[in-house]
Design an enzyme around this catalytic site. Structure first.
Site, mmCIF file in Angstrom:
data_model
loop_
_atom_site.group_PDB
_atom_site.id
_atom_site.type_symbol
_atom_site.label_atom_id
_atom_site.label_comp_id
_atom_site.label_asym_id
_atom_site.label_seq_id
_atom_site.Cartn_x
_atom_site.Cartn_y
_atom_site.Cartn_z
ATOM 1 N N ALA B 32 1.389 22.493 -2.753
ATOM 2 C CA ALA B 32 1.539 22.307 -1.214
ATOM 3 C C ALA B 32 0.902 21.315 -0.747
ATOM 4 O O ALA B 32 0.585 20.399 -1.562
ATOM 5 C CB ALA B 32 0.765 23.519 -0.686
ATOM 6 N N THR B 33 0.796 21.034 0.560
ATOM 7 C CA THR B 33 0.333 19.726 1.133
ATOM 8 C C THR B 33 -0.914 19.502 0.692
ATOM 9 O O THR B 33 -1.795 20.456 0.533
ATOM 10 C CB THR B 33 0.163 19.915 2.825
ATOM 11 O OG1 THR B 33 1.257 20.496 3.258
ATOM 12 C CG2 THR B 33 -0.044 18.691 3.350
#
Lengths: 265, 270
Positions: B32-33
């Site tokens: 994820a980010t």
């Protein structure tokens, strides 16, 4: 023996365009004992007649609190009502957790409406065999809603469902103009009078068979409004209210006479 | 020539060696980010007597590059609340779309809702409800190890019709205060705003004009001292009558005279 081919499931229309399973479910509602609901500008009340299965048993509860601000009255299959009640409780709690407010009553009622309608459109499912009156308060004031097994929901000023509820509805229709401006106690008395109308000949309201549920908005001294949480009153708590409507001359008959005279003048 | 489009624009193998495609990895665990990419800097807000003022500049930076200079980081909600976003701009855009959906659903529930501005119809989601919702959303995303990389300010009114201002960040940490600032603003603007509204009582005495003046002053300080900021900014005033949002405000009466006296940076040797 006569056999109807179109009432085996809730997905098949009869040639007359009816869905019998849904109509039968509506009949189940009429088997339940009567419940009455009325909403004024400040309060929403529910009143109900409880039944005991036999002399030795206790009375089946008819009114249930859902959340701080909402309660329901049930007529029909109690076990189906339990499912709906649990669902409503969960939704209200979830809404309170995510938004930090009371769930709007209309939103809640539309949720069970959608839930019940699905059951009338899928093979192998059956409609709920219970009708509800949902009373509660939200930011827009007090509300009363009717819920039917078909999934139909509608906001009402006053309504009654259950056995012989037509008599109660007749009383409510006659007095509909008064409800909006009634205070809390008057509204409860109207509810109880409507309830009395639908009783069979030799039965009457007692502390054992009568339930009252109230919620409302109360004005605080500083002009702000506060929610009076939904609360169910049972047993000795309803004595005073029952006595206050016991004096009416033969229930509604006397009251109705009074009504028509007022209307004429 | 290699006619396959996939090969176009790639470093030539015969010059640079075989192309390292490992970063194009399509297998393995989901990532994820892990850091914001295009970012907005500070959002600042202060409560006053009968509302809240909020401001944020119109810049979206790509690292230290001032990449986009017309990004609107203040967003009205239902014409009664304002949400200000600091941090990742793509996550802001995701939240913006999400809030749009929420606002449409809410408008259907209350069909009397005025679409633009005006006093809030009873029962409609207010700023306090919205902040609670956003805090649950942000906390949920951080618990999924996929946080929305923002710090958010929410301004409007609570259910008692009192001015409301609260913050929530990428970890779901939520709190309220009479004045709030995100990012660099927390160091540079917050102390200035606290001089005017240290407590709720102070804020309740502040007039609208004073509050707007303080916020504009803070935006100037931020432009002077925050290297990721811009002199074009948006300012929103939330009152009972709705949201007044100006998205093209220009910083006025700047004076860079003080810059002459700064020592220790740049090319001077003394």
């Amino acid at each position: 023996m006569f056999r109807n081919n179109y009432d085996n499931d809730s997905v098949t229309f009869s040639p007359q365009g009816r869905i019998f399973q849904v109509e039968y479910a509506a009949e189940a509602v009429k088997q339940g004992s009567v419940v009455v609901g009325i909403a004024s500008k400040t309060h929403a009340v529910l009143v109900a007649i409880k039944r005991n299965a036999e002399e030795l048993s206790s009375y089946q509860k008819k009114l249930f609190p859902i959340d701080e601000h909402v309660g329901i009255a049930i007529a029909g299959l109690t076990s189906d009502a339990r499912v709906l009640s649990n669902f409503m409780k969960q939704q209200c709690l979830g809404h309170r957790l995510t938004y930090g407010r009371n769930m709007p009553v209309r939103t809640l009622v539309e949720m069970i409406g959608s839930k019940a309608q699905v059951n009338t459109q899928h093979y192998g499912k059956r409609p709920y065999g219970v009708g509800l009156l949902v009373a509660g308060v939200d930011e827009q004031g007090p509300h009363l809603f009717e819920f039917q097994p078909s999934g139909m929901t509608e906001e009402m000023v006053a309504f009654a469902i259950g056995a012989r509820s037509q008599m109660a509805r007749t009383y409510l229709e006659k007095n509909i103009d008064k409800f909006a401006d009634c205070d809390r106690e008057e509204l409860i008395r109207h509810g109880l009078r409507a309830l009395k109308e639908s009783l069979v000949q030799d039965r009457e309201l007692t502390v054992d068979n009568t339930s009252v549920g109230v919620s409302g908005v109360v004005k605080a001294d500083d002009g702000s409004t506060k929610v009076e949480p939904f609360r169910v009153y049972d047993g000795q708590e309803v004595t005073a209210w029952i006595e206050s409507v016991a004096d009416d001359k033969e229930g509604g008959a006397g009251a109705t006479e009074g009504e028509s005279m007022e209307v004429d003048s | 020539m290699d006619h396959r489009p996939q090969a176009w624009g790639r470093p030539r193998d015969d010059v640079y060696g075989a192309y390292d495609a490992s970063y194009l990895r399509s297998t393995g665990p989901k990532t994820a980010t892990q850091a914001p990419v295009v970012t907005g800097t500070s959002v600042i807000a202060i409560k006053f007597k009968d509302g809240v003022v909020m401001a944020a500049d119109n810049l979206a930076s790509y690292g230290s590059l001032a990449r986009f200079t017309d990004v609107k980081r203040l967003r009205p909600f239902l014409g009664t609340s304002v949400v200000g976003f600091g941090g990742d701009v793509s996550d802001m855009q995701f939240l913006d779309r999400h809030l749009n959906e929420l606002a449409i659903d809410e408008a259907y529930e209350h069909e009397t809702t005025a679409s633009v501005s005006g006093p809030a119809p009873p029962g409609q989601l207010n700023a306090a409800n919205l902040h609670k919702y956003l805090s649950k959303l942000m906390y949920r995303r951080r618990s999924d190890f996929d946080p929305l990389w923002n710090q958010i300010l929410v301004a409007g009114f609570d259910s008692d019709k009192k001015p409301f201002l609260a913050s929530v960040d990428l970890r779901g940490t939520a709190f309220t205060s009479p004045s709030l600032a995100t990012g660099f603003g927390a160091m540079l603007a917050q102390p200035i705003m606290r001089r005017y509204a240290a407590t709720e009582e102070d804020a309740a005495r502040l007039s609208r004009e004073e509050a707007v003046k303080v916020v504009k002053e803070c935006m100037k300080v931020l432009f002077y001292r925050d290297a990721r900021s811009l002199d074009r900014y948006s300012i929103a005033v939330v009152t009972k009558d709705g949201v007044e949002l100006n998205e093209d405000e220009q910083l006025e009466s700047q004076s860079w005279a003080f810059a002459e006296r700064i020592r220790g940076y740049g090319t001077q040797t003394v």
